[in-house]
Design a protein around this motif. Sequence first.
Motif, short mmCIF file in Angstrom:
data_model
loop_
_atom_site.label_atom_id
_atom_site.label_comp_id
_atom_site.label_asym_id
_atom_site.label_seq_id
_atom_site.Cartn_x
_atom_site.Cartn_y
_atom_site.Cartn_z
N UNK A 50 0.83 -1.19 0.00
CA UNK A 50 0.00 0.00 0.00
C UNK A 50 0.87 1.25 0.00
N UNK A 51 0.66 2.09 -0.98
CA UNK A 51 1.35 3.37 -0.99
C UNK A 51 0.71 4.26 0.07
N UNK A 52 1.48 5.14 0.69
CA UNK A 52 0.93 5.98 1.75
C UNK A 52 -0.03 7.05 1.22
N UNK A 53 -0.93 7.47 2.09
CA UNK A 53 -1.77 8.62 1.79
C UNK A 53 -0.87 9.85 1.87
N UNK A 54 -0.65 10.52 0.76
CA UNK A 54 0.34 11.59 0.75
C UNK A 54 -0.11 12.85 1.49
N UNK A 94 7.28 -1.43 -0.81
CA UNK A 94 8.15 -0.39 -0.24
C UNK A 94 7.42 0.49 0.78
N UNK A 95 6.10 0.51 0.71
CA UNK A 95 5.27 1.39 1.54
C UNK A 95 5.64 2.85 1.32
N UNK A 96 6.05 3.16 0.09
CA UNK A 96 6.43 4.53 -0.28
C UNK A 96 5.80 4.89 -1.62
N UNK A 97 5.73 6.17 -1.86
CA UNK A 97 5.42 6.69 -3.18
C UNK A 97 6.56 7.65 -3.53
N UNK A 98 6.99 7.62 -4.76
CA UNK A 98 8.05 8.51 -5.22
C UNK A 98 7.44 9.59 -6.09
N UNK A 99 7.62 10.83 -5.69
CA UNK A 99 7.11 11.97 -6.45
C UNK A 99 8.28 12.54 -7.25
N UNK A 100 8.22 12.40 -8.56
CA UNK A 100 9.28 12.91 -9.42
C UNK A 100 8.98 14.38 -9.72
N UNK A 101 9.88 15.24 -9.23
CA UNK A 101 9.71 16.68 -9.41
C UNK A 101 10.35 17.19 -10.69
N UNK A 102 11.42 16.52 -11.12
CA UNK A 102 12.07 16.95 -12.36
C UNK A 102 12.85 15.80 -12.98
N UNK A 103 12.90 15.81 -14.30
CA UNK A 103 13.71 14.87 -15.06
C UNK A 103 14.36 15.65 -16.19
N UNK A 104 15.69 15.72 -16.15
CA UNK A 104 16.47 16.42 -17.17
C UNK A 104 17.22 15.39 -18.00
N UNK A 133 13.59 13.85 -6.93
CA UNK A 133 12.32 13.26 -6.49
C UNK A 133 12.21 13.28 -4.97
N UNK A 134 10.99 13.03 -4.51
CA UNK A 134 10.72 12.93 -3.08
C UNK A 134 10.27 11.51 -2.77
N UNK A 135 10.86 10.95 -1.74
CA UNK A 135 10.47 9.64 -1.25
C UNK A 135 9.52 9.86 -0.08
N UNK A 136 8.25 9.49 -0.27
CA UNK A 136 7.21 9.80 0.71
C UNK A 136 6.74 8.52 1.38
N UNK A 137 6.75 8.54 2.72
CA UNK A 137 6.26 7.37 3.46
C UNK A 137 5.50 7.79 4.70
#
Length: 120
Positions: free
Chosen positions: A2-6, A35-45, A116-120
């Motif tokens: 389960x990914x966390x409620x962000x 992983x019990x995480x969601x990864x928020x990608x803020x930028x990709x260059x 990116x941000x690793x959110x848990x």
Amino acid sequence: MTAPNIVNTSIIYGKTAGIVLTSTSGDLLINSNNSNKVLKINSLYLNNLSANSVSATISWNNGTTSFIIIKDVVIPANSVLVLIDKNAPLYLEENCKLIGISNADGNQNINAIISYEEIS
């Protein structure tokens, strides 16, 4: 699995990763199963460091199927393509990943830099 409620997160880590894109498909960023995480990608260059134009393909994979974000996009010599920015982030839930490939050879290369941000 389960990914966390962000909205109600307890931990957010800011991270940066980099990889050289080659003519062999490779994982840019992976959020593993359970992983019990969601990864928020803020930028990709995508940074073309060569003196020639090269092309790149970036896909998002949901664990079973890949979906193309860009396909064979030409990046001019010595230039940067901003593919994802903070105004249009991409979330990687569990068991998802970003995949990249280019037509760069040994004398050319594309650096992919992901913030990116690793959110848990």
